[in-house]
Design an enzyme around this catalytic site. Structure first.
Site, PDB file in Angstrom:
ATOM      1  N   CYS A   1      42.286  35.035  38.887  1.00  0.00           N
ATOM      2  CA  CYS A   1      41.604  33.815  39.310  1.00  0.00           C
ATOM      3  C   CYS A   1      42.304  32.696  38.572  1.00  0.00           C
ATOM      4  O   CYS A   1      42.117  32.512  37.369  1.00  0.00           O
ATOM      5  CB  CYS A   1      40.120  33.839  38.966  1.00  0.00           C
ATOM      6  SG  CYS A   1      39.315  32.272  39.349  1.00  0.00           S
TER       7      CYS A   1
ATOM      8  N   CYS B   1      39.714  29.703  37.293  1.00  0.00           N
ATOM      9  CA  CYS B   1      38.749  29.928  36.218  1.00  0.00           C
ATOM     10  C   CYS B   1      38.729  31.407  35.903  1.00  0.00           C
ATOM     11  O   CYS B   1      39.697  31.946  35.428  1.00  0.00           O
ATOM     12  CB  CYS B   1      37.373  29.407  36.609  1.00  0.00           C
ATOM     13  SG  CYS B   1      36.873  29.866  38.278  1.00  0.00           S
ATOM     14  N   SER B   2      37.623  32.054  36.187  1.00  0.00           N
ATOM     15  CA  SER B   2      37.595  33.483  35.936  1.00  0.00           C
ATOM     16  C   SER B   2      36.670  34.178  36.928  1.00  0.00           C
ATOM     17  O   SER B   2      35.844  34.999  36.555  1.00  0.00           O
ATOM     18  CB  SER B   2      37.175  33.775  34.507  1.00  0.00           C
ATOM     19  OG  SER B   2      35.941  33.148  34.239  1.00  0.00           O
ATOM     20  N   CYS B   3      36.805  33.835  38.207  1.00  0.00           N
ATOM     21  CA  CYS B   3      36.042  34.528  39.240  1.00  0.00           C
ATOM     22  C   CYS B   3      36.400  36.014  39.172  1.00  0.00           C
ATOM     23  O   CYS B   3      37.566  36.365  39.061  1.00  0.00           O
ATOM     24  CB  CYS B   3      36.380  34.001  40.631  1.00  0.00           C
ATOM     25  SG  CYS B   3      35.910  32.284  40.856  1.00  0.00           S
TER      26      CYS B   3
END
Lengths: 125, 209
Positions: free
Chosen positions: B108, B111-113
């Site tokens: 991702c 961000c940090s999906c």
């Protein structure tokens, strides 16, 4: 401090696998979680490679089966941990036994078991 | 009231194991070898993020059940929900199949999906800027750093997750696992394999069951 579980610990196979429910760890009592955590922390601190722990756990499991009196998973875990801690010279069997007895007799209040420990005489180290 | 603190106010005698554990912890703390905080943190980490058992079940099912695999690749969200996992979050799940010629890796970049209903919480490196930026530019190098050496002929596809779509990799079933049960297969599947930074390995000690 690692932020993720070590796969060697999380994915131990078969008989040694951590008790889980729907994927999540199951601790039947608070002490089981403490015993689990101590073993993992000592491994991370480099006191022993995880292989040594899992071999010890396998030995405990085999011994328990032989005696036809299978202790619980975390009882075997604790024995493994205690033996390793002793073998690595972190604690002596005498002080561990003495402290256990002390707690059993109620000399030490459970609430003091954690960080703020009052100084006390360690019997013959 | 002591709220969520462990060990508080247990009436009755504690088990020998509980006392011994407490004794061991106290001794190690007194000797300065561990702190209770670190133990707390480790326990919490493992409780929250013990690993991708849900995702591993999905993968193992796909390996043993071709019809399921078809449904999984066609509609990841629905097929994963068949096994009782989801949680949704409004995000669609897309499952990417690794083959001998095409290898998928998930990131991702923004961000940090992360597909947490199947993979738990993301590992810290997944959220790192280094991984997010580099895996897109130089996936082969990044994978090599994870210990995964892919032949030049293998195409690497990098998939960028976002708030609408979460990806999960369906790794190749390793050779030598033909006799394994679905449960045994489940135990082989790692989180990293489902992110796409590792292959599923057969441990040397396989057998005995």
């Amino acid at each position: 401090m690692p932020e993720e579980p070590d796969p060697h610990i999380a994915n131990m196979d078969e008989q040694l696998a951590l008790p889980r429910k729907n994927g999540e760890l199951v601790f039947a009592a608070p002490w089981e979680a403490r015993a689990f955590g101590i073993a993992v922390v000592l491994n991370e601190a480099g006191v022993y490679p995880w292989r040594d722990f899992s071999q010890g756990l396998a030995a405990e499991t085999a011994a328990a089966e032989q005696h036809g009196m299978p202790a619980g998973y975390y009882e075997r875990w604790l024995e493994t941990l205690a033996k390793l801690a002793i073998a690595r010279g972190l604690v002596t069997p005498e002080e561990l036994d003495a402290r256990t007895t002390e707690y059993a007799s109620g000399l030490h209040d459970a609430h003091e078991a954690h960080d703020h420990h009052r100084p006390h005489e360690t019997p013959g180290v | 009231m002591s709220g969520n603190h462990h060990d508080s106010h247990h009436p009755g005698p504690e088990s020998y194991a509980a006392l011994r554990t407490k004794a061991l912890e106290a001794l190690l703390v007194e000797k300065g070898l561990i702190t209770t905080d670190v133990i707390d943190t480790v326990v919490r980490t493992y409780e929250q993020d013990i690993g991708p058992l849900n995702g591993a079940r999905v993968v193992a099912r796909a390996w043993v059940d071709p019809a399921y695999k078809q449904r999984l690749l066609a509609d990841g969200t629905a097929a994963i929900a068949e096994l009782g996992f989801g949680g949704r979050q409004g995000a669609e799940m897309v499952v990417l199949e690794n083959t001998p010629t095409a290898y998928n890796v998930v990131v991702c970049t923004l961000c940090s999906c992360y597909p947490w209903p199947v993979l738990g919480l993301p590992p810290s490196w997944y959220k790192s800027y280094a991984y997010r930026s580099r895996v897109v530019r130089e996936p082969r190098t990044v994978l090599r750093e994870f210990g995964l050496e892919l032949p030049e002929a293998v195409e690497i596809r990098v998939w960028d997750s976002n708030s609408d779509v979460r990806y999960m990799v369906l790794p190749e079933r390793p050779a030598g696992t033909e006799q394994m049960s679905e449960a045994e297969l489940t135990a082989l599947v790692t989180r990293d394999a489902m992110i796409g930074v590792a292959k599923v390995q057969v441990p040397a000690t396989v057998g005995r069951s």
